[in-house]
Design an enzyme around this catalytic site. Structure first.
Site, PDB file in Angstrom:
ATOM      1  N   GLY A  33       0.849  -1.191   0.000  1.00 45.09           N
ATOM      2  CA  GLY A  33       0.000   0.000   0.000  1.00 45.09           C
ATOM      3  C   GLY A  33       0.885   1.241   0.000  1.00 45.09           C
ATOM      4  CG  LEU A  34      -0.809   5.350  -0.241  1.00 44.02           C
ATOM      5  CD1 LEU A  34      -1.579   6.485   0.399  1.00 44.02           C
ATOM      6  CD2 LEU A  34      -0.106   5.825  -1.503  1.00 44.02           C
ATOM      7  CB  ALA A  35       2.901   2.665   4.691  1.00 48.70           C
TER       8      ALA A  35
ATOM      9  CB  SER B   9     -15.339  10.444   1.337  1.00 48.97           C
ATOM     10  OG  SER B   9     -14.433  11.447   1.697  1.00 48.97           O
TER      11      SER B   9
ATOM     12  NE  ARG C 216     -12.795  10.517   9.283  1.00 44.26           N
ATOM     13  CZ  ARG C 216     -11.973  10.018   8.372  1.00 44.26           C
ATOM     14  NH1 ARG C 216     -11.159   9.025   8.694  1.00 44.26           N
ATOM     15  NH2 ARG C 216     -11.956  10.502   7.152  1.00 44.26           N
TER      16      ARG C 216
ATOM     17  CD  GLU D 228      -5.520   1.047   9.252  1.00 45.05           C
ATOM     18  OE1 GLU D 228      -5.658   1.200   8.017  1.00 45.05           O
ATOM     19  OE2 GLU D 228      -6.428   0.639   9.984  1.00 45.05           O
TER      20      GLU D 228
END
Lengths: 632, 255
Positions: A18-20, A256, A303, A408
């Site tokens: 993923g991104l990381a 979103s 949130r 994450e």
């Protein structure tokens, strides 16, 4: 900073694409290092594609006087100060240049009429700070990094092991990580790989909750297994519930926060159980409960606050739309052309999966499990001015030497609650500092990859082959997928928006029962090609371990902070509009903080999770002194 | 509405068709039905079987994983809603890719094609070099749509020119070439990408059936991309022929 690219035959392993993971790979490859990246899916299909709304950076192009320091404050306060402060500051200050880097990589960010990057609002801040590419920003960012990694792959610096699953890290006698064991999901072949440093970028454990906004691949299995093997898992009790998702049979699909950032409003009919269609209910018969209760932030409260309010309107007041567990998220007052340009992706998702046009009808949504703030504990090194030391081998390092974590799956950047559009940022930033840290570790470490004894690798391979041989022979009456579903239902019931100690106590017992039932499972499938039941059985055990830790840590933390909310332990409201003016409140708040502003450090033992509460390193010399969190 | 969902699945190892009956649930889709089968892997005639294997990840139609043929039409299984499908529902794997098992196939050739056309912006490095080039919102809107390609393979599955032996690279990679050639920085390397589309299997192999654009779940204008790349490739071929400058790989502007 510069690296010595006169490459020794070093080899690095990154688990997760993923991104990381991909940013970690890029930093290693850019320094001329050889990297093997392991991923259970082709990296382009990683869960980062699901991120919708955008990426934060205080670029300040809207004349609002935004600044990275304000971003730092919003992030720390949003997380109720349960995050080590120097990494958060490093991240927020790097954010503008990260957005520019992505822009240079070709991410099709939305533009202003002058051709500059556009920014929108998101929760927990009063500034336009979120760069976005339609409403599929995560997908677009992931593709940009995927393309850069493909370039390195074509140059021979990166090797991809796609459809391979991480099984465990390989520990030497000194307790250091020297490589990994992994399984080829298609041939079921098990192998051991030596490395100079390993980085886990394996995402969050959303599937522990069964249905969530997460991809089916987000089992957290790698994180759970690493915890079992001695890596500290911190703040497991902090799991974010996103206020707005479409409830679904297979998963809950995210709507979103950008829908509210672009002006979307949350409401329920004032009349309980009103059976009219949402669009037929006149304005004066609608209750915009977030706007009423939080005039300053309105629909853009953080949130955890948003989820609690929706939950309470539905569960405590019984005012869900049509008597069901849903509230309205309404964007029908925004012109359809604007919606298509700025929120196209999510408009399409709602229409496709619900068969209703959200441009004309208010959407029905409910909170759903979304993101894990907790994860593998990682270190950092800062100087006296609280600046991170560039290239320090301690950045993103777990407590196991040579084992790193980014994204994450680490616990580091979001404290007790993550702000929207900070996750893409934290993933990329962690990769940017994690890659160089791995290089420093490899340079300093005495034994090199070449010195890994063959017996160590053979031992790990043999141990896992044996474990899978046992799994292939499992013939009991239990179905592992059914246990997985029941684990999810249990976790959603007791460990999401509202937590209660008696329920948590019961749930711990139930999870232990599920572990016993796991032993009586059938493998369902004895094939040796893409045997998903066998790999699921292995994942399920690791998920049960994370669930167990989450419940124990939740049970022990007797306070309310961010996403972790126990009605039994809530501070009384301050009597003054500024909490600081209410001395009695401040005394109670301080007492609570002194006791609980600590990381829960989860350590696996054969008797169950051992959880210690440990002071934050950075609070000895904080960048910002903790203060009461309020958004009224 | 029937109480049951009847689904027929093409299985491998060994090849066979199996029928399953599962309880019908509100808002069900093909993936939720496959999950029900996992929890109780019994065929319609009560035989125990292994749960079918399939690829899945996001379940929101942004990752491309769960692509398969549903009632003979290639699409993502996650967005195939049971209420909109005729029963019995048939599920079979994509046929233009090597089969792995049951409903899972190997789409590596699509990722290899992205390598071949050099589908990336060759940035100088990840250092702080300031913002990228300014772009008009109209250009961003075109590029954004092109950039939503999730390499799912629908366009290859329906293309008569794509087969196990045929070399055609397919619409997805050609459209990605357009994306990068349309970016202000990517344009600097346009000729390299165009040359990759010239040999056999390149853009000229398109048979203009236009099935791809019908099948694309993201409504990417694939036929326009192919037409545009055909034009750019022809122009590039002429330049290369007139100037014999293939070795340098740089664009030579024709006055």
């Amino acid at each position: 900073m510069r690296y010595d690219a006169r490459a020794m035959p070093e080899r690095y392993i990154v688990v997760g694409g993923g991104l990381a993971g991909l940013m970690t790979v890029i930093k290693l490859a850019e320094a001329g290092k050889h990297v093997d990246v392991f991923s259970i899916v082709p990296v382009k299909r990683s869960h980062s594609v699901c991120a919708q709304g955008g990426i934060n950076g205080a670029v300040n192009t809207k004349g609002e006087g935004d600044h990275p320091d304000i971003h730092v404050k919003d992030t720390l306060k949003g997380g109720d100060f349960l995050a080590e402060q120097p990494p958060v500051r490093g991240m927020c200050h790097a954010a503008p240049q990260i957005i520019y880097l992505l822009d240079r990589m070709g991410v099709p960010f939305n533009r202003t009429s002058e051709g500059l990057l556009d920014f929108r609002r998101f929760g927990g801040t009063l500034h336009h700070r979120t760069a976005f590419a339609g409403a599929s920003t995560g997908q677009q960012l992931l593709y940009a990094l995927d393309e850069q990694v493909r370039r390195y792959e074509s140059e021979g610096l990166v090797r991809k092991f796609e459809y391979w699953e991480y099984l465990s890290f390989i520990k030497d006698e000194q307790g250091a990580c020297r490589g990994i064991a992994a399984i080829d999901l298609r041939t079921m072949q098990i192998e051991a790989f030596a490395a100079d440093a390993v980085c886990l970028a394996t995402g969050g454990p959303g599937i522990v909750y069964g249905r969530s906004t997460n991809s089916t691949i987000n089992t957290g299995s790698a994180n759970g297994r690493s915890y079992m093997d001695g890596a500290i898992y911190a703040n497991a009790e902090f799991v974010q519930v996103h206020p707005t998702a479409i409830p679904g049979e297979d998963k809950h699909r995210l709507m979103s926060e950008s829908a509210r950032g672009e002006g979307g409003r949350v409401w329920v009919p004032k009349q309980k159980g009103d059976k009219r269609l949402g669009r037929e209910i006149p304005e004066n018969e609608r209750w915009y409960f977030l706007e009423e209760k939080y005039p300053k932030y309105g629909n853009l409260v953080p949130r955890d606050v948003g989820s609690r309010e929706i939950f309470s309107v539905v569960k405590d007041l019984g005012m869900g739309v049509g008597g069901e567990d849903v509230v309205y998220l309404d964007v029908t007052h925004i012109p359809a052309a604007t919606l298509d340009r700025k929120l196209g992706g999510i408009m399409e998702i709602y229409e496709k999966f619900q068969g209703v046009d959200p441009r004309k009808n208010p959407m029905k949504i409910f909170p759903a499990v979304h993101y894990s703030m907790g994860g593998l504990w990682v270190d950092y090194e800062a100087d006296g001015k609280n600046d991170l030391v560039p290239g320090s081998p301690r950045q993103q390092s777990t407590n196991i030497p040579g084992l790193y974590a980014t994204g994450e799956c680490d616990y580091a950047y979001h404290g007790a609650n993550r702000l929207g559009a900070n996750s893409l940022l934290s993933c990329i930033y962690a990769g940017m500092i994690g890659g160089p840290a791995m290089i420093s570790h490899a340079r300093n470490a005495a034994p090199k990859k070449g010195d890994v004894p063959a017996s160590l690798l053979q031992g790990a391979k043999g141990q896992w082959a044996e474990r899978f041989d046992k799994i292939y022979k499992m013939e009991g009456p239990e179905n592992p997928y059914l246990i997985g579903q029941q684990m999810g239902e249990l976790m959603v019931k007791v460990s999401t928006v509202v937590k209660k100690n008696p329920e948590l106590d019961d749930a711990v017992v139930k999870i232990q029962e599920m572990k016993e039932r796991w032993k009586k499972c059938s493998v369902l499938d004895t094939g040796r090609t893409l045997n998903q039941s066998a790999t699921y059985l292995n994942q399920l055990w690791n998920m049960l371990e994370i669930a167990h830790l989450n419940l124990v840590a939740s049970r022990l933390r007797d306070e309310s902070r961010g996403s972790h909310y126990k009605p039994e332990f809530v501070l009384p409201k301050p009597k003054t509009s500024r909490p600081q003016d209410d001395k009695e409140f401040m005394a109670a708040w301080k007492a609570r903080n002194d006791k609980w502003l600590k990381n829960s450090m989860g350590k696996w033992t054969s008797q169950g999770p051992s959880v210690l509460f440990q002071d934050l390193q950075s609070l000895k010399n904080p960048i910002l002194a903790p203060e009461p969190r309020h958004y009224d | 509405m029937t109480e049951k969902v009847v689904v027929r699945i093409e299985r491998s190892h060994p090849h066979r068709w199996e029928e399953f009956h599962v309880e019908r649930r509100p808002n069900a889709n093909v993936i939720s039905v496959l999950m029900q089968i996992q929890r109780n892997p019994l065929t319609a005639d009560g035989q125990r079987t292994s749960p079918p294997s399939w690829d899945a990840a996001c379940l929101e139609e942004v990752c491309g994983s769960c692509t398969m043929n549903v009632n003979g039409r290639v699409r993502q299984a996650c967005s195939a809603l049971i209420d909109h499908l005729e029963q019995p529902i048939t599920l079979s794997p994509m046929k233009k890719f090597p089969l792995v098992r049951d409903l899972a196939v190997d789409r590596q050739k699509m990722f290899d094609a992205l390598k071949r056309v050099r589908a990336w912006i060759p940035i100088d490095g990840t250092y702080d070099l300031g913002p990228g080039p300014r772009q008009a919102p109209e250009d961003q809107e075109i590029n954004y749509v092109l950039s939503t390609c999730m390499t799912c393979g629908c366009c290859l599955e329906v293309c008569p020119q794509v087969g196990e032996s045929a070399a055609f690279i397919g619409a997805a990679a050609i459209s990605q070439t357009r994306l990068f050639n349309n970016h202000p920085t990517g344009r600097m390397n346009a000729s390299e990408r165009l040359r990759a589309l010239m040999p056999e299997g390149g853009v000229a192999d398109c048979g203009k059936a236009a099935n791809c654009v019908q099948a694309c779940p993201k409504n990417i204008p694939l036929t326009s991309s192919i037409a545009e790349m055909a034009r750019q490739t022809t122009r590039q071929a002429l330049r290369d022929w007139f100037f014999h400058d293939e070795s340098k790989g740089s664009v030579i502007t024709v006055a």
